[in-house]
Design a protein around this motif. Sequence first.
Motif, short mmCIF file in Angstrom:
data_model
loop_
_atom_site.label_atom_id
_atom_site.label_comp_id
_atom_site.label_asym_id
_atom_site.label_seq_id
_atom_site.Cartn_x
_atom_site.Cartn_y
_atom_site.Cartn_z
N ASN A 3 0.84 -1.20 0.00
CA ASN A 3 0.00 0.00 0.00
C ASN A 3 0.87 1.25 0.00
N VAL A 7 1.06 4.28 -2.88
CA VAL A 7 0.96 5.73 -2.64
C VAL A 7 2.19 6.44 -3.17
N ALA A 30 -5.26 5.61 1.00
CA ALA A 30 -4.18 6.34 0.31
C ALA A 30 -3.94 7.69 0.97
N ALA A 49 -2.05 11.73 -3.74
CA ALA A 49 -2.44 10.32 -3.78
C ALA A 49 -3.94 10.14 -3.62
N SER A 53 -6.12 8.48 -6.56
CA SER A 53 -6.81 7.21 -6.30
C SER A 53 -8.32 7.36 -6.53
#
Length: 172
Positions: A3, A7, A30, A49, A53
């Motif tokens: 994850n 990001v 994010a 981010a 996203s």
Amino acid sequence: MQNISYVYSLMGRNWVSGLKPAKNVGSKTAAIIERLISETEGKTLVQVAEFESQVISYKSKKILSKPCGIKEPEKTYTIVTNYVRDPKVKAWVLKEANGRCECCEVGAPFTTAEREPFLEVHHLRRLADGGSDTVSNAIALCPNCHREIHYGVNKTTLANSLYKKIARLVHE
């Protein structure tokens, strides 16, 4: 950890070594990770981010109605860190490229108002990451290659190929 890599990739940065970015990170997660990265690095939160996203999430929908948008977008103010650069380095790199992208070797996409071929100078090791503003760390790129080296899935492979291709570059 994937994850975090995701990001970083949305932010145009290299992801955590050995951890390919996960693709199923929600915009809220994010945003949290981006905030934690900013806090850890002592930098101002930019919120790239979370926005990117959300764009990815909307694009994945089968039906997306035409949005109204924002007629008067809200302004935000941030503190930006700029690095003092040597204009001779940029001039030398551009002159050395002779109007051709040092990555794809295609001619510059357009000519500027100064009648110069438009190329962007990129530092392979970012100045923000301690990279130097020297000809051994800078290359002239067309806008497409420049975006790819920041956001492309193969950006590390691309950067490594440039180190091999261009003799003046030194891996910092």
